[in-house]
Design a protein around this motif. Structure first.
Motif, PDB file in Angstrom:
ATOM      1  N   ASP A  35       0.799  -1.166   0.192  1.00  0.00           N
ATOM      2  CA  ASP A  35       0.030   0.080   0.015  1.00  0.00           C
ATOM      3  C   ASP A  35       0.621   1.316  -0.050  1.00  0.00           C
ATOM      4  OD1 ASP A  35      -2.463  -1.530  -0.061  1.00  0.00           O
ATOM      5  OD2 ASP A  35      -2.646  -1.322   2.042  1.00  0.00           O
ATOM      6  N   ILE A  36       1.790   1.330   0.602  1.00  0.00           N
ATOM      7  CA  ILE A  36       2.824   2.438   0.869  1.00  0.00           C
ATOM      8  C   ILE A  36       3.551   2.415  -0.581  1.00  0.00           C
ATOM      9  CG2 ILE A  36       4.946   3.315   1.878  1.00  0.00           C
ATOM     10  CD1 ILE A  36       4.041   2.011   4.523  1.00  0.00           C
ATOM     11  N   ALA A  37       4.056   1.614  -0.885  1.00  0.00           N
ATOM     12  CA  ALA A  37       4.714   1.567  -2.272  1.00  0.00           C
ATOM     13  C   ALA A  37       3.805   2.067  -3.369  1.00  0.00           C
ATOM     14  CB  ALA A  37       5.267   0.159  -2.673  1.00  0.00           C
ATOM     15  N   ALA A  38       2.770   1.503  -3.531  1.00  0.00           N
ATOM     16  CA  ALA A  38       1.663   1.817  -4.258  1.00  0.00           C
ATOM     17  C   ALA A  38       1.293   3.541  -4.469  1.00  0.00           C
ATOM     18  CB  ALA A  38       0.405   1.228  -4.394  1.00  0.00           C
ATOM     19  N   ASP A  39       1.103   3.986  -3.463  1.00  0.00           N
ATOM     20  CA  ASP A  39       0.876   5.246  -2.971  1.00  0.00           C
ATOM     21  C   ASP A  39       2.180   6.179  -3.571  1.00  0.00           C
ATOM     22  OD1 ASP A  39      -1.396   4.947  -1.780  1.00  0.00           O
ATOM     23  OD2 ASP A  39      -0.878   5.295   0.168  1.00  0.00           O
ATOM     24  N   TYR A  40       3.363   5.696  -3.222  1.00  0.00           N
ATOM     25  CA  TYR A  40       4.505   6.392  -3.892  1.00  0.00           C
ATOM     26  C   TYR A  40       4.746   6.555  -5.261  1.00  0.00           C
ATOM     27  CZ  TYR A  40       9.405   7.434  -4.117  1.00  0.00           C
ATOM     28  OH  TYR A  40      10.630   8.243  -4.496  1.00  0.00           O
ATOM     29  N   ILE A  41       4.490   5.165  -5.905  1.00  0.00           N
ATOM     30  CA  ILE A  41       4.598   5.329  -7.269  1.00  0.00           C
ATOM     31  C   ILE A  41       3.492   5.915  -7.971  1.00  0.00           C
ATOM     32  CG2 ILE A  41       4.247   3.504  -9.147  1.00  0.00           C
ATOM     33  CD1 ILE A  41       6.982   3.548  -7.883  1.00  0.00           C
ATOM     34  N   GLU A  42       2.522   5.809  -7.264  1.00  0.00           N
ATOM     35  CA  GLU A  42       1.182   6.704  -8.001  1.00  0.00           C
ATOM     36  C   GLU A  42       1.314   8.296  -7.739  1.00  0.00           C
ATOM     37  OE1 GLU A  42      -3.523   7.370  -7.066  1.00  0.00           O
ATOM     38  OE2 GLU A  42      -2.542   5.602  -6.595  1.00  0.00           O
ATOM     39  N   GLU A  43       1.972   8.634  -6.783  1.00  0.00           N
ATOM     40  CA  GLU A  43       2.417   9.927  -6.633  1.00  0.00           C
ATOM     41  C   GLU A  43       3.478  10.435  -7.847  1.00  0.00           C
ATOM     42  OE1 GLU A  43       3.903  12.603  -3.284  1.00  0.00           O
ATOM     43  OE2 GLU A  43       2.602  11.046  -2.512  1.00  0.00           O
ATOM     44  N   LEU A  44       4.227   9.442  -8.233  1.00  0.00           N
ATOM     45  CA  LEU A  44       5.242   9.625  -9.248  1.00  0.00           C
ATOM     46  C   LEU A  44       4.680   9.565 -10.473  1.00  0.00           C
ATOM     47  CD1 LEU A  44       8.388   9.585  -9.978  1.00  0.00           C
ATOM     48  CD2 LEU A  44       8.128   7.098 -10.256  1.00  0.00           C
ATOM     49  N   LEU A  45       3.730   8.727 -10.598  1.00  0.00           N
ATOM     50  CA  LEU A  45       2.990   8.827 -12.124  1.00  0.00           C
ATOM     51  C   LEU A  45       2.249  10.165 -12.342  1.00  0.00           C
ATOM     52  CD1 LEU A  45       1.675   5.107 -12.204  1.00  0.00           C
ATOM     53  CD2 LEU A  45       3.733   5.910 -13.521  1.00  0.00           C
ATOM     54  N   ASP A  46       1.779  10.595 -11.232  1.00  0.00           N
ATOM     55  CA  ASP A  46       0.943  11.640 -11.267  1.00  0.00           C
ATOM     56  C   ASP A  46       1.860  13.104 -11.595  1.00  0.00           C
ATOM     57  OD1 ASP A  46      -1.367  10.605 -10.792  1.00  0.00           O
ATOM     58  OD2 ASP A  46      -1.448  11.018  -8.848  1.00  0.00           O
ATOM     59  N   GLN A  88      13.031   1.250  -7.936  1.00  0.00           N
ATOM     60  CA  GLN A  88      12.636   0.060  -6.824  1.00  0.00           C
ATOM     61  C   GLN A  88      13.280   0.437  -5.414  1.00  0.00           C
ATOM     62  OE1 GLN A  88      12.454  -4.082  -7.415  1.00  0.00           O
ATOM     63  NE2 GLN A  88      14.494  -4.184  -6.455  1.00  0.00           N
ATOM     64  N   GLU A  89      14.677   0.998  -5.794  1.00  0.00           N
ATOM     65  CA  GLU A  89      15.151   1.234  -4.301  1.00  0.00           C
ATOM     66  C   GLU A  89      14.527   2.431  -3.487  1.00  0.00           C
ATOM     67  OE1 GLU A  89      17.589  -0.489  -2.748  1.00  0.00           O
ATOM     68  OE2 GLU A  89      17.161  -2.010  -4.295  1.00  0.00           O
ATOM     69  N   LEU A  90      14.289   3.532  -4.577  1.00  0.00           N
ATOM     70  CA  LEU A  90      13.606   4.738  -3.924  1.00  0.00           C
ATOM     71  C   LEU A  90      12.323   4.472  -3.314  1.00  0.00           C
ATOM     72  CD1 LEU A  90      13.999   7.328  -6.590  1.00  0.00           C
ATOM     73  CD2 LEU A  90      15.233   7.181  -4.556  1.00  0.00           C
ATOM     74  N   THR A  91      11.363   3.308  -3.965  1.00  0.00           N
ATOM     75  CA  THR A  91      10.246   2.771  -3.512  1.00  0.00           C
ATOM     76  C   THR A  91      10.624   2.247  -2.224  1.00  0.00           C
ATOM     77  OG1 THR A  91       9.427   2.914  -5.542  1.00  0.00           O
ATOM     78  CG2 THR A  91       8.040   1.819  -3.731  1.00  0.00           C
ATOM     79  N   ARG A  92      11.472   1.314  -1.815  1.00  0.00           N
ATOM     80  CA  ARG A  92      12.254   0.954  -0.652  1.00  0.00           C
ATOM     81  C   ARG A  92      12.258   1.488   0.377  1.00  0.00           C
ATOM     82  NH1 ARG A  92      16.053  -4.209  -2.865  1.00  0.00           N
ATOM     83  NH2 ARG A  92      14.362  -5.875  -3.553  1.00  0.00           N
ATOM     84  N   ALA A 101      11.162  -0.554   8.884  1.00  0.00           N
ATOM     85  CA  ALA A 101      11.732  -1.906   8.616  1.00  0.00           C
ATOM     86  C   ALA A 101      12.107  -1.901   6.964  1.00  0.00           C
ATOM     87  CB  ALA A 101      10.841  -2.860   8.821  1.00  0.00           C
ATOM     88  N   PHE A 102      13.234  -2.611   7.013  1.00  0.00           N
ATOM     89  CA  PHE A 102      13.681  -2.953   5.652  1.00  0.00           C
ATOM     90  C   PHE A 102      12.806  -3.557   4.851  1.00  0.00           C
ATOM     91  CE2 PHE A 102      15.963  -5.577   2.501  1.00  0.00           C
ATOM     92  CZ  PHE A 102      16.692  -4.380   1.646  1.00  0.00           C
ATOM     93  N   SER A 103      12.677  -3.259   3.417  1.00  0.00           N
ATOM     94  CA  SER A 103      11.628  -3.707   2.645  1.00  0.00           C
ATOM     95  C   SER A 103      12.299  -4.652   1.431  1.00  0.00           C
ATOM     96  CB  SER A 103      10.812  -2.659   2.049  1.00  0.00           C
ATOM     97  OG  SER A 103       9.942  -3.147   0.967  1.00  0.00           O
ATOM     98  N   ARG A 104      11.873  -5.930   1.074  1.00  0.00           N
ATOM     99  CA  ARG A 104      12.378  -6.405   0.008  1.00  0.00           C
ATOM    100  C   ARG A 104      11.378  -6.538  -1.340  1.00  0.00           C
ATOM    101  NH1 ARG A 104      14.305 -12.075   1.200  1.00  0.00           N
ATOM    102  NH2 ARG A 104      12.161 -12.557   0.884  1.00  0.00           N
ATOM    103  N   LEU A 105      10.844  -5.307  -1.148  1.00  0.00           N
ATOM    104  CA  LEU A 105       9.929  -4.907  -2.274  1.00  0.00           C
ATOM    105  C   LEU A 105      10.402  -5.334  -3.801  1.00  0.00           C
ATOM    106  CD1 LEU A 105       6.917  -2.676  -2.663  1.00  0.00           C
ATOM    107  CD2 LEU A 105       9.273  -2.064  -4.031  1.00  0.00           C
TER     108      LEU A 105
END
Length: 178
Positions: A35-46, A88-92, A101-105
């Motif tokens: 959910d956090i990653a999706a919000d971050y990527i959605e903001e980037l796309l916007d 991916q690293e920025l999203t992590r 916590a570290f993410s392995r996304l």
């Protein structure tokens, strides 16, 4: 935790090294990461005025985000391997900042992961050809822990053995006959 942590003043540990040792996440943690990653990527796309649909999944104990678009030219620039890895690293980092916590996304943009998996399979095939032609082993170029994992899987499917060697950004896979 930062992307690079100093140890004994001479040895460094990268995010890839931590990825291999990170504890497994619970389904709730993976959902939160997604959910956090999706919000971050959605903001980037916007911000970049690009259209994309985001799907969140959990695969192999990792949150997996897939960004697709009906107009593939829309995501073409973002789906380049180096760009996907950087995003991916920025999203992590964004996920880590919110969760602590570290993410392995894993992030896939425009089918980039499937394309990369096919490229890695070709690398393995060429390495196997070298071994079949008489080489004792074949070393592949350095790559991320995720890509090395994919390589190990393909190598095992081909009936050969592989192991990772080297440290940090020089870590690579060496293939040998079983």
């Amino acid at each position: 935790m930062s992307d690079v942590t100093e140890i004994n003043e001479t040895e460094t540990v990268t995010a890839d090294d931590v990825t291999e040792a990170a504890p497994a996440s619970t389904p709730d943690q993976l959902e939160e990461e997604g959910d956090i990653a999706a919000d971050y990527i959605e903001e980037l796309l916007d911000i970049t005025d690009l259209d994309g649909d985001i799907e969140i999944d959990a695969r192999g104990g990792r949150a997996y985000l897939s960004v697709t678009s009906s107009e593939q030219t829309n995501l073409r620039l973002l789906s380049r391997p180096d760009t996907v890895n950087a995003l991916q690293e920025l999203t992590r980092i964004a996920v880590q900042t919110k969760t602590g916590a570290f993410s392995r996304l894993i992030l896939d943009i425009g089918g980039s992961r499937e394309t990369r998996e096919a490229e890695l399979a070709l690398l393995v095939d060429k390495a196997v050809e070298r071994i079949d032609a008489g080489a004792e082993s074949a070393a592949l170029p350095p790559m991320s822990s995720y890509e090395r994992k994919l390589i190990h899987d393909v190598v095992a499917e081909r009936g050969f053995t592989s192991q990772s060697e080297g440290e940090g950004r020089d870590r690579h896979t060496v293939i040998t006959r079983s």
